[in-house]
Enzyme design. Sequence first.
Site, PDB file in Angstrom:
ATOM      1  N   HIS A  37      33.375 -20.736 -99.132  1.00 19.44           N
ATOM      2  CA  HIS A  37      34.048 -21.222 -97.927  1.00 19.44           C
ATOM      3  C   HIS A  37      35.309 -20.403 -97.634  1.00 19.44           C
ATOM      4  O   HIS A  37      35.600 -20.094 -96.482  1.00 19.44           O
ATOM      5  CB  HIS A  37      34.404 -22.708 -98.072  1.00 19.44           C
ATOM      6  CG  HIS A  37      33.286 -23.621 -97.672  1.00 19.44           C
ATOM      7  ND1 HIS A  37      33.012 -23.951 -96.379  1.00 19.44           N
ATOM      8  CD2 HIS A  37      32.330 -24.232 -98.410  1.00 19.44           C
ATOM      9  CE1 HIS A  37      31.961 -24.757 -96.332  1.00 19.44           C
ATOM     10  NE2 HIS A  37      31.522 -24.940 -97.552  1.00 19.44           N
TER      11      HIS A  37
ATOM     12  N   ALA B  53      24.226 -31.815 -95.545  1.00 18.98           N
ATOM     13  CA  ALA B  53      24.571 -30.745 -96.486  1.00 18.98           C
ATOM     14  C   ALA B  53      23.994 -29.429 -95.984  1.00 18.98           C
ATOM     15  O   ALA B  53      22.870 -29.393 -95.491  1.00 18.98           O
ATOM     16  CB  ALA B  53      23.986 -31.080 -97.855  1.00 18.98           C
TER      17      ALA B  53
ATOM     18  N   SER C 175      24.401 -27.782 -93.401  1.00 23.01           N
ATOM     19  CA  SER C 175      23.958 -27.852 -92.006  1.00 23.01           C
ATOM     20  C   SER C 175      24.714 -26.877 -91.119  1.00 23.01           C
ATOM     21  O   SER C 175      24.415 -26.769 -89.923  1.00 23.01           O
ATOM     22  CB  SER C 175      24.181 -29.269 -91.459  1.00 23.01           C
ATOM     23  OG  SER C 175      25.579 -29.559 -91.438  1.00 23.01           O
TER      24      SER C 175
ATOM     25  N   THR D 175      40.244 -30.354 -99.432  1.00 15.43           N
ATOM     26  CA  THR D 175      40.179 -31.612-100.177  1.00 15.43           C
ATOM     27  C   THR D 175      39.451 -31.495-101.516  1.00 15.43           C
ATOM     28  O   THR D 175      39.434 -32.452-102.291  1.00 15.43           O
ATOM     29  CB  THR D 175      39.434 -32.661 -99.325  1.00 15.43           C
ATOM     30  OG1 THR D 175      38.199 -32.074 -98.912  1.00 15.43           O
ATOM     31  CG2 THR D 175      40.245 -33.063 -98.121  1.00 15.43           C
TER      32      THR D 175
END
Lengths: 173, 173, 173
Positions: free
Chosen positions: A51, A12, A14, A36
């Site tokens: 994101h 997570a 990373s 997704t």
Amino acid sequence: MLPHLTFVLGGASSGKSAFAEKLVFQSEADRVYIATSQVFDDEMRKKVDAHLTMRGDGWHTIECPLDAVTALHGIKSGEVVLFDCATMWLTNHMLADHNIDAQTDALLSALAACKGRVVMVSNEVGMGIVPDNKLARQFRDAQGKLNQRLAAASDLAVFVVAGLPMTLKGQLP
Amino acid sequence: MLPHLTFVLGGASSGKSAFAEKLVFQSEADRVYIATSQVFDDEMRKKVDAHLTMRGDGWHTIECPLDAVTALHGIKSGEVVLFDCATMWLTNHMLADHNIDAQTDALLSALAACKGRVVMVSNEVGMGIVPDNKLARQFRDAQGKLNQRLAAASDLAVFVVAGLPMTLKGQLP
Amino acid sequence: MLPHLTFVLGGASSGKSAFAEKLVFQSEADRVYIATSQVFDDEMRKKVDAHLTMRGDGWHTIECPLDAVTALHGIKSGEVVLFDCATMWLTNHMLADHNIDAQTDALLSALAACKGRVVMVSNEVGMGIVPDNKLARQFRDAQGKLNQRLAAASDLAVFVVAGLPMTLKGQLP
């Protein structure tokens, strides 16, 4: 140039998604993003938005919480896909009570048959203490097995730690 | 010889601190230890005492749970600092409800401007199952982002697994 | 050819046991399996049966939840042992309230004195968030320290991620 299937694994936060995006950006191909996530709450919404901002323009996005097979079937030669991520795909299928082995078989066939190249992102979740609850243990096992299959099917596999890549298999372009 | 900033990442009880100390010991420089722990209970006291015994003599220790910037500012050329660790520093600032992005900016500026060399120790915490509670998830994200920034700023980055180093970036002296 | 002691570390469902078995299979030696599991429930029974099926025939199995020292003492030159795994061995001794340092000293002596070669499997459990309960934290610390000692004693140490090996020490045959 990226090979047919690249597997990018990491913990997570990373930097695995950012690393995968960089790989895709280095490519000349048309960029497709297979998203997704299912957004259930504000915490999730913030992550998805962050994101989105990070990726920037120039992506064709396919929202695809479950049916990745159809999405991959529609990819054209000359396109490169960022599939983010196998962990969310697995979570969604487990929540839907689907047969995970059958779904994984179908996913791997679709990846092998895909006309474009794919960079698949996934989470390492098996390096903590055994979780208290059975569902978490089942998820952890399913994710570990899925990661093994994706890594085995990939031409290039990278383990991202603190934003930096360690090559598990193949060679970075 | 150690570069300006060395980043040593590892899991709990992975041997990361011992490895970082070995790196510092190989250097000829005067040794400074920036200690970030706040001792709240006996369990913590035992851990701190064990680290103290392991380090042995010959260190100038600065107790510094929060204000690492001032401590780094006071470091002289020719000194080498063991900063142990970024995880405790982050925990302390989160408990104090500080702005983590601003604190991280200040920490990274102080590291860049530091007259001595620094070996920074940190924990990998993102490779287990998603934690149940929101605070733990926030900490995990913050730690992951901090590790990415420290790794990016470092000249040498090492991932310690079972006491053994894997080089993420740069070259071990 | 395998060296005297090989250490195979990995997360849950990382493929570490399958990788360790492959290493043993490549060897010409007689295969001994030291099985450490204590079966308390159905979930455990399924895992043990799955491993049994995966291994196939041609193994001499020693059920050995606690007394690995005697088992290792009985190994003959020309045999190669798959010890699966150090995590279960540690769990069993912690549940029995044994002195872990003393047990570890005895285990390491027995490994050093073993007439055959040994492939030791173990779990990485320290890369998640700090566990809530004290016993889990103690186990995590004990496992980390045990892994450090096994890695230090080994001639070949491998970190398995998604079924793929990263060499920490020595060289894969």
